[in-house]
Design a protein around this motif. Sequence first.
Motif, PDB file in Angstrom:
ATOM      1  N   GLY A   8       0.823  -1.212   0.000  1.00 54.52           N
ATOM      2  CA  GLY A   8       0.000   0.000   0.000  1.00 54.52           C
ATOM      3  C   GLY A   8       0.853   1.257   0.000  1.00 54.52           C
ATOM      4  N   SER A   9       1.922   1.272   0.784  1.00 59.12           N
ATOM      5  CA  SER A   9       2.737   2.490   0.868  1.00 59.12           C
ATOM      6  C   SER A   9       3.606   2.663  -0.377  1.00 59.12           C
ATOM      7  CB  SER A   9       3.595   2.491   2.138  1.00 59.12           C
ATOM      8  OG  SER A   9       4.719   1.653   2.001  1.00 59.12           O
ATOM      9  N   SER A  10       3.970   1.574  -1.039  1.00 56.86           N
ATOM     10  CA  SER A  10       4.704   1.711  -2.314  1.00 56.86           C
ATOM     11  C   SER A  10       3.772   2.331  -3.359  1.00 56.86           C
ATOM     12  CB  SER A  10       5.212   0.352  -2.805  1.00 56.86           C
ATOM     13  OG  SER A  10       6.185  -0.159  -1.918  1.00 56.86           O
ATOM     14  N   ILE A  11       2.513   1.874  -3.364  1.00 63.24           N
ATOM     15  CA  ILE A  11       1.525   2.449  -4.298  1.00 63.24           C
ATOM     16  C   ILE A  11       1.335   3.936  -3.976  1.00 63.24           C
ATOM     17  CG2 ILE A  11      -0.908   2.393  -5.008  1.00 63.24           C
ATOM     18  CD1 ILE A  11      -0.855  -0.672  -4.504  1.00 63.24           C
ATOM     19  N   ALA A  12       1.205   4.250  -2.672  1.00 59.39           N
ATOM     20  CA  ALA A  12       1.008   5.649  -2.262  1.00 59.39           C
ATOM     21  C   ALA A  12       2.170   6.526  -2.724  1.00 59.39           C
ATOM     22  CB  ALA A  12       0.869   5.721  -0.739  1.00 59.39           C
ATOM     23  N   ARG A  13       3.384   6.018  -2.553  1.00 55.68           N
ATOM     24  CA  ARG A  13       4.568   6.802  -2.963  1.00 55.68           C
ATOM     25  C   ARG A  13       4.556   7.052  -4.468  1.00 55.68           C
ATOM     26  NH1 ARG A  13       6.455   3.886   1.614  1.00 55.68           N
ATOM     27  NH2 ARG A  13       7.824   5.119   2.939  1.00 55.68           N
ATOM     28  N   GLU A  14       4.140   6.036  -5.242  1.00 55.54           N
ATOM     29  CA  GLU A  14       4.080   6.184  -6.703  1.00 55.54           C
ATOM     30  C   GLU A  14       3.022   7.215  -7.094  1.00 55.54           C
ATOM     31  OE1 GLU A  14       6.081   4.845  -8.861  1.00 55.54           O
ATOM     32  OE2 GLU A  14       6.936   3.069  -7.919  1.00 55.54           O
TER      33      GLU A  14
ATOM     34  N   THR B  10       9.118  -7.479  -1.127  1.00 58.12           N
ATOM     35  CA  THR B  10      10.366  -7.787  -0.424  1.00 58.12           C
ATOM     36  C   THR B  10       9.954  -8.531   0.848  1.00 58.12           C
ATOM     37  OG1 THR B  10      10.450  -5.894   1.072  1.00 58.12           O
ATOM     38  CG2 THR B  10      11.312  -5.532  -1.148  1.00 58.12           C
ATOM     39  N   GLU B  11      10.932  -8.870   1.663  1.00 54.39           N
ATOM     40  CA  GLU B  11      10.605  -9.564   2.908  1.00 54.39           C
ATOM     41  C   GLU B  11      10.273  -8.576   4.032  1.00 54.39           C
ATOM     42  OE1 GLU B  11      13.405  -9.315   1.325  1.00 54.39           O
ATOM     43  OE2 GLU B  11      15.188  -9.654   2.532  1.00 54.39           O
ATOM     44  N   TYR B  12      10.201  -7.279   3.726  1.00 54.66           N
ATOM     45  CA  TYR B  12       9.915  -6.281   4.760  1.00 54.66           C
ATOM     46  C   TYR B  12       8.446  -5.879   4.763  1.00 54.66           C
ATOM     47  CZ  TYR B  12      14.967  -6.144   4.688  1.00 54.66           C
ATOM     48  OH  TYR B  12      16.279  -6.511   4.731  1.00 54.66           O
ATOM     49  N   SER B  13       7.968  -5.369   5.898  1.00 52.95           N
ATOM     50  CA  SER B  13       6.561  -4.989   6.024  1.00 52.95           C
ATOM     51  C   SER B  13       6.436  -3.578   6.580  1.00 52.95           C
ATOM     52  CB  SER B  13       5.827  -5.904   7.014  1.00 52.95           C
ATOM     53  OG  SER B  13       6.239  -7.210   6.886  1.00 52.95           O
ATOM     54  N   GLY B  14       5.217  -3.043   6.491  1.00 56.41           N
ATOM     55  CA  GLY B  14       4.902  -1.760   7.107  1.00 56.41           C
ATOM     56  C   GLY B  14       5.137  -0.577   6.183  1.00 56.41           C
ATOM     57  N   PRO B  15       4.619   0.591   6.579  1.00 54.22           N
ATOM     58  CA  PRO B  15       4.679   1.779   5.707  1.00 54.22           C
ATOM     59  C   PRO B  15       6.089   2.270   5.410  1.00 54.22           C
ATOM     60  CG  PRO B  15       3.748   2.347   7.859  1.00 54.22           C
ATOM     61  CD  PRO B  15       3.875   0.859   7.834  1.00 54.22           C
ATOM     62  N   ASP B  16       7.041   1.964   6.278  1.00 60.74           N
ATOM     63  CA  ASP B  16       8.420   2.412   6.026  1.00 60.74           C
ATOM     64  C   ASP B  16       9.115   1.545   4.980  1.00 60.74           C
ATOM     65  OD1 ASP B  16       9.297   4.667   7.985  1.00 60.74           O
ATOM     66  OD2 ASP B  16       8.022   3.319   9.159  1.00 60.74           O
ATOM     67  N   ALA B  17       8.576   0.346   4.753  1.00 64.49           N
ATOM     68  CA  ALA B  17       9.245  -0.609   3.860  1.00 64.49           C
ATOM     69  C   ALA B  17       9.015  -0.306   2.383  1.00 64.49           C
ATOM     70  CB  ALA B  17       8.758  -2.025   4.172  1.00 64.49           C
ATOM     71  N   GLY B  18       7.958   0.473   2.078  1.00 64.40           N
ATOM     72  CA  GLY B  18       7.619   0.735   0.680  1.00 64.40           C
ATOM     73  C   GLY B  18       8.628   1.649   0.005  1.00 64.40           C
ATOM     74  N   PHE B  19       8.675   1.577  -1.306  1.00 58.38           N
ATOM     75  CA  PHE B  19       9.576   2.471  -2.046  1.00 58.38           C
ATOM     76  C   PHE B  19       9.128   2.628  -3.495  1.00 58.38           C
ATOM     77  CE2 PHE B  19      11.274  -1.829  -2.109  1.00 58.38           C
ATOM     78  CZ  PHE B  19      11.610  -2.050  -3.441  1.00 58.38           C
ATOM     79  N   ILE B  20       9.559   3.725  -4.087  1.00 57.69           N
ATOM     80  CA  ILE B  20       9.265   3.981  -5.502  1.00 57.69           C
ATOM     81  C   ILE B  20      10.115   3.039  -6.350  1.00 57.69           C
ATOM     82  CG2 ILE B  20       9.608   5.697  -7.356  1.00 57.69           C
ATOM     83  CD1 ILE B  20       8.720   7.817  -5.353  1.00 57.69           C
ATOM     84  N   GLY B  21       9.499   2.436  -7.333  1.00 55.11           N
ATOM     85  CA  GLY B  21      10.240   1.541  -8.224  1.00 55.11           C
ATOM     86  C   GLY B  21       9.971   0.066  -7.952  1.00 55.11           C
ATOM     87  N   LEU B  22       9.221  -0.213  -6.872  1.00 54.16           N
ATOM     88  CA  LEU B  22       8.963  -1.625  -6.528  1.00 54.16           C
ATOM     89  C   LEU B  22       8.295  -2.390  -7.675  1.00 54.16           C
ATOM     90  CD1 LEU B  22       8.822  -3.978  -4.433  1.00 54.16           C
ATOM     91  CD2 LEU B  22       6.645  -3.045  -3.667  1.00 54.16           C
ATOM     92  N   PHE B  23       7.405  -1.691  -8.393  1.00 57.12           N
ATOM     93  CA  PHE B  23       6.605  -2.389  -9.417  1.00 57.12           C
ATOM     94  C   PHE B  23       7.210  -2.272 -10.824  1.00 57.12           C
ATOM     95  CE2 PHE B  23       3.786  -0.642  -6.080  1.00 57.12           C
ATOM     96  CZ  PHE B  23       3.437  -1.839  -5.477  1.00 57.12           C
ATOM     97  N   LYS B  24       8.290  -1.545 -10.934  1.00 57.43           N
ATOM     98  CA  LYS B  24       8.878  -1.267 -12.254  1.00 57.43           C
ATOM     99  C   LYS B  24       9.430  -2.546 -12.896  1.00 57.43           C
ATOM    100  CE  LYS B  24      11.516   2.255 -14.519  1.00 57.43           C
ATOM    101  NZ  LYS B  24      12.921   2.149 -14.826  1.00 57.43           N
ATOM    102  N   GLY B  25       8.931  -2.827 -14.090  1.00 58.03           N
ATOM    103  CA  GLY B  25       9.408  -3.999 -14.823  1.00 58.03           C
ATOM    104  C   GLY B  25       8.859  -5.312 -14.296  1.00 58.03           C
ATOM    105  N   ARG B  26       7.960  -5.233 -13.299  1.00 59.35           N
ATOM    106  CA  ARG B  26       7.345  -6.452 -12.725  1.00 59.35           C
ATOM    107  C   ARG B  26       5.960  -6.643 -13.335  1.00 59.35           C
ATOM    108  NH1 ARG B  26      11.808  -8.093 -11.609  1.00 59.35           N
ATOM    109  NH2 ARG B  26      12.950  -7.218  -9.878  1.00 59.35           N
TER     110      ARG B  26
END
Length: 308
Positions: free
Chosen positions: A17-23, A128-144
Amino acid sequence: MAQLFDRIALIGIGLIGSSIAREIRDKQLSGHVTISTRSAETLKRAEALSLGDSYVLSPAEAVAGADLVIVSVPVGASAAVAQAIAPHLKAGAIVTDVGSTKGSVIAQMAPHLPETVHFIPGHPIAGTEYSGPDAGFIGLFKGRWCILTPLPGTDEAAKAQLRAFWESLGSNVEEMDPDHHDKVLAIVSHLPHIIAYNIVGTADDLETVTESEVIKYSASGFRDFTRLAASDPTMWRDVCLHNKDAILEMLARFSEDLAYLQRAIRWGDGEKLFDLFTRTRAIRRSIIQAGQDTDQADFGRHALDGKG
Ligand code: NAP
């Protein structure tokens, strides 16, 4: 990038959710993002990270007026979320999820959702193996890949809009039948995690080899399993419980093949072992060629490694 939705509601603001929010924030894909999560603590953290425009604990309140609702909670919580948001959804809204199992999510959510909304289940194959709002990042979905498992008769325009959303996050989008999705994911994701949890558990239970030896010499192979085995226990408990049939089918196949390997080792059948290991090495090469990993020597340990 152009704004795709006036208002987006994110239910669940962990890694996904937080990776989506960052994007959304980075690419300005929406005029207003409302974030809702189960605990006040996580909500506060999401606000501190400025992941949205408004923050509420109640999922019902969050979805009011939203054109796109993305549910990113453990799959076992899908029914309760659907039940809570159903009466408050805007007519014409797109409701989607990111859950790792699809048959079960559809069975849990579809009966509650009104016919006035477009329910399009989804699953981004990234994590990734991490959880929570701090774990998200921009680029997680790129090329996936992001797999959508729409129900028969789903509105084409709504599907195209959701597809455009995932594509703007850099994903390649594919449609799949939910049952087929669950079988494919059982072998490419669920079984590897179960095997990893099992091998790390076995090592932990050994009496003849000490824990400090396991850790000290882990670079010989064990370490790569520990990354998968460090994944979120709630998420993976739910995946096991909610993709039971496909996982049991794959586990049966796996056990048969393991017995074959065991026999080859017992009888000193080097040819069989060599043939299998040659075949499997080619699969690794195909994954690299498909751009789903790099051939760097630190395989499995760099920040942008995707799984899911
Ligand atoms: P996460 O980081 O652990 O975040 C989970 C989110 O769901 C948090 O906002 C949490 O709220 C909320 N939540 C937890 N239990 C809940 C419950 N019983 N009822 C309502 N909300 C609840 O999880 P994630 O990795 O983002 O995973 C979310 C979904 O994405 C899962 O369905 C998973 O299968 C799927 N997925 C995960 C990956 C991956 O690699 N992690 C990849 C692809 C898809 P609080 O923190 O406020 O309690």
